[in-house]
Design an enzyme around this catalytic site. Sequence first.
Site, PDB file in Angstrom:
ATOM      1  N   CYS A   1     -10.497  -4.704   6.160  1.00 53.51           N
ATOM      2  CA  CYS A   1     -10.532  -3.263   6.459  1.00 53.51           C
ATOM      3  C   CYS A   1     -11.257  -2.515   5.328  1.00 53.51           C
ATOM      4  O   CYS A   1     -12.456  -2.699   5.136  1.00 53.51           O
ATOM      5  CB  CYS A   1      -9.110  -2.766   6.700  1.00 53.51           C
ATOM      6  SG  CYS A   1      -9.050  -1.128   7.445  1.00 53.51           S
ATOM      7  N   TYR A   2     -10.542  -1.720   4.539  1.00 56.24           N
ATOM      8  CA  TYR A   2     -11.201  -1.026   3.419  1.00 56.24           C
ATOM      9  C   TYR A   2     -11.926  -2.035   2.527  1.00 56.24           C
ATOM     10  O   TYR A   2     -13.028  -1.754   2.026  1.00 56.24           O
ATOM     11  CB  TYR A   2     -10.161  -0.252   2.598  1.00 56.24           C
ATOM     12  CG  TYR A   2     -10.740   0.442   1.377  1.00 56.24           C
ATOM     13  CD1 TYR A   2     -11.316   1.705   1.488  1.00 56.24           C
ATOM     14  CD2 TYR A   2     -10.734  -0.173   0.127  1.00 56.24           C
ATOM     15  CE1 TYR A   2     -11.870   2.333   0.380  1.00 56.24           C
ATOM     16  CE2 TYR A   2     -11.288   0.444  -0.992  1.00 56.24           C
ATOM     17  CZ  TYR A   2     -11.855   1.698  -0.856  1.00 56.24           C
ATOM     18  OH  TYR A   2     -12.399   2.313  -1.948  1.00 56.24           O
TER      19      TYR A   2
ATOM     20  N   HIS B   1      -6.960  -6.422  11.015  1.00 57.52           N
ATOM     21  CA  HIS B   1      -5.951  -6.895  10.053  1.00 57.52           C
ATOM     22  C   HIS B   1      -5.410  -8.265  10.462  1.00 57.52           C
ATOM     23  O   HIS B   1      -4.521  -8.342  11.305  1.00 57.52           O
ATOM     24  CB  HIS B   1      -4.798  -5.880   9.961  1.00 57.52           C
ATOM     25  CG  HIS B   1      -5.202  -4.628   9.257  1.00 57.52           C
ATOM     26  ND1 HIS B   1      -5.087  -4.475   7.901  1.00 57.52           N
ATOM     27  CD2 HIS B   1      -5.764  -3.494   9.726  1.00 57.52           C
ATOM     28  CE1 HIS B   1      -5.539  -3.283   7.557  1.00 57.52           C
ATOM     29  NE2 HIS B   1      -5.962  -2.664   8.647  1.00 57.52           N
TER      30      HIS B   1
ATOM     31  N   LYS C   1      12.841 -11.262   3.272  1.00 58.96           N
ATOM     32  CA  LYS C   1      14.189 -11.819   3.408  1.00 58.96           C
ATOM     33  C   LYS C   1      14.210 -13.321   3.705  1.00 58.96           C
ATOM     34  O   LYS C   1      14.937 -14.082   3.076  1.00 58.96           O
ATOM     35  CB  LYS C   1      14.918 -11.065   4.531  1.00 58.96           C
ATOM     36  CG  LYS C   1      16.395 -11.331   4.571  1.00 58.96           C
ATOM     37  CD  LYS C   1      17.087 -10.499   3.545  1.00 58.96           C
ATOM     38  CE  LYS C   1      18.567 -10.667   3.520  1.00 58.96           C
ATOM     39  NZ  LYS C   1      19.173  -9.706   2.573  1.00 58.96           N
TER      40      LYS C   1
ATOM     41  N   ASP D   1      20.683 -11.590  -1.483  1.00 60.07           N
ATOM     42  CA  ASP D   1      19.647 -11.287  -2.470  1.00 60.07           C
ATOM     43  C   ASP D   1      20.157 -11.421  -3.905  1.00 60.07           C
ATOM     44  O   ASP D   1      19.526 -12.074  -4.737  1.00 60.07           O
ATOM     45  CB  ASP D   1      19.076  -9.879  -2.245  1.00 60.07           C
ATOM     46  CG  ASP D   1      18.601  -9.691  -0.818  1.00 60.07           C
ATOM     47  OD1 ASP D   1      18.332 -10.716  -0.164  1.00 60.07           O
ATOM     48  OD2 ASP D   1      18.520  -8.545  -0.359  1.00 60.07           O
TER      49      ASP D   1
ATOM     50  N   GLU E   1      -3.460 -10.143   8.931  1.00 56.08           N
ATOM     51  CA  GLU E   1      -2.098 -10.371   8.434  1.00 56.08           C
ATOM     52  C   GLU E   1      -1.021  -9.834   9.372  1.00 56.08           C
ATOM     53  O   GLU E   1       0.156 -10.147   9.229  1.00 56.08           O
ATOM     54  CB  GLU E   1      -1.937  -9.736   7.036  1.00 56.08           C
ATOM     55  CG  GLU E   1      -1.912  -8.211   6.978  1.00 56.08           C
ATOM     56  CD  GLU E   1      -3.300  -7.546   7.020  1.00 56.08           C
ATOM     57  OE1 GLU E   1      -4.260  -8.208   7.447  1.00 56.08           O
ATOM     58  OE2 GLU E   1      -3.400  -6.366   6.665  1.00 56.08           O
TER      59      GLU E   1
ATOM     60  N   GLY F   1      -6.849  -0.168   2.527  1.00 60.52           N
ATOM     61  CA  GLY F   1      -6.403   0.966   1.716  1.00 60.52           C
ATOM     62  C   GLY F   1      -6.694   2.251   2.458  1.00 60.52           C
ATOM     63  O   GLY F   1      -7.515   2.264   3.391  1.00 60.52           O
TER      64      GLY F   1
END
Length: 515
Positions: A83-84, A171, A371, A230, A173, A56
Amino acid sequence: MQKPQCVVILDFGAQYTQLIARRVRECGVFSEVLPYTATVGEIMAREPKGLILSGGPASVLAEDAPKCDKEIFELGIPVLGICYGMQLMAYLLDGRAAACEQREYGRTPAVMDKRDGGLLNGLRGESHCWMSHTFQVVGLPEGFERLAHTDCCPYAAMADDTRKLYGVQFHPEVTHTEEGCRVLRNFLVDICGLKGDWNMESYVEIAVRRIREQVGEDGTVLLALSGGVDSSVAAALLHRAIGDRLTCVYVDHGFMRQGESEQVVTVFTETFPVKLVHADAGKQFFRELRGVADPEEKRRIIGKNFVDVFKKEAAKLSKLDFFAQGTIYPDVIESGSTKGSAVIKSHHNVGALPKELGFASLVEPLRMLFKDEVRKLGVALGLPEGLVMRQPFPGPGLAIRVIGELTPEKVGIVRKSDFILRDEIQKAGLDTGISQYFTVLTGARSVGVMGDERTYAYAVAVRAVTTDDFMTADVAQIPYTVLGRIATRIVGEVQGVNRVLYDITTKPPASIEWE
Ligand code: XMP
């Protein structure tokens, strides 16, 4: 239905929260993102096997810093702070966080100090990680040990194995963190004990349940179906959830590719027989676009008429309760992050429609998916591959692939040449390697010779690009033999064309579409 094993991600406002959710899904684990304000009761109601605290933008030392309930560290559930999230964990457990002397940003080599078991099990001794922080942990809380460090960051990862509490300053991710997936998998599978057997088929059940909860026993839904991936997947999913309480309105502006409108109508009258309103409005769009050459003006007129036709059709229906859209996660990010940036092309969308039509409630069942996940979901729902795997196609369709003023003849040329291009690319087995490919009817006409006759006809351009995010793009390198076949077929089969060009410009400086 058995509830899937789940991980709760608490969101502290990070750019990357949905990316964390996505990586967790890639590990075969279902996750739910909750705001950091979620109470322990709300968290426990999900019966999570693990908790992840996202990053964050705030500083934990700020008075109004977002904080979760400290009790989450006492639930006996493994927690990973990112992180945060790591700084907050340290702060709430009486460790120390402070501003970095030197801000770390980007790919950073990290030394993995403890990698024989636990969070960093099996990682290399030194591994590149993605860092983006101005604060960091400078004093570990009691019971924690250091797992990794960098030149500037004394605690790049920390753990209290007894309480199963973990933190990483980097991070995991982000793909730039070389072994990020391994870190997440270690947490999810080894530490939380999750099976990792969740997949898109199971997601169908969860999504169906959520739609039913939102819409209720007898709620009715109106969906704007564009024929794209979509909205088609959203239609199939909604249909699975609520059957004929769904009505789809397909506004056909007449600028679809060859066979595309027919496919949409066939799929949604035969494969998923929904209540479908096919508003065949090609004539109206052509009329309104007569004499218009400016690309932005074309987009504006197409957008406006799209809304008008949709409203007219919706007014004919009996009152429906919810408005559904195929919004996916990148749309959510884009609408939030493009504020203040220059408008290069004003993509038309139906964002304002629900309000104008008096709908208070939106159903957006794909809002959290990326997607490629939407495509997988489409396959799991049984939509035809051709529809689910189709390349992106702009809302205004072929209208922005005819340079300048539109005529039925010009649209016909671009439609036929586009069909030939797609056919040849597919026959050459190149379709999965190219992100987007199409033809453009350039405004240029040139002299040629066909048979013994002089011709003065149009030049068609072939555009083919590779890209991950469509923000930047490279030119796809189609072999000359394939290009040769494409050119021969286009000039031979499409009347009014005597020249084929190959666009070899990257984006930037060019954009992908010509208009
Ligand atoms: P550009 O031309 O901006 O294209 O480099 C990037 C991506 O966006 C698509 N595109 C559009 N999509 N409405 C849309 O829905 C539009 O007006 C529009 N203009 C461009 C383009 O096809 C490419 O995938």
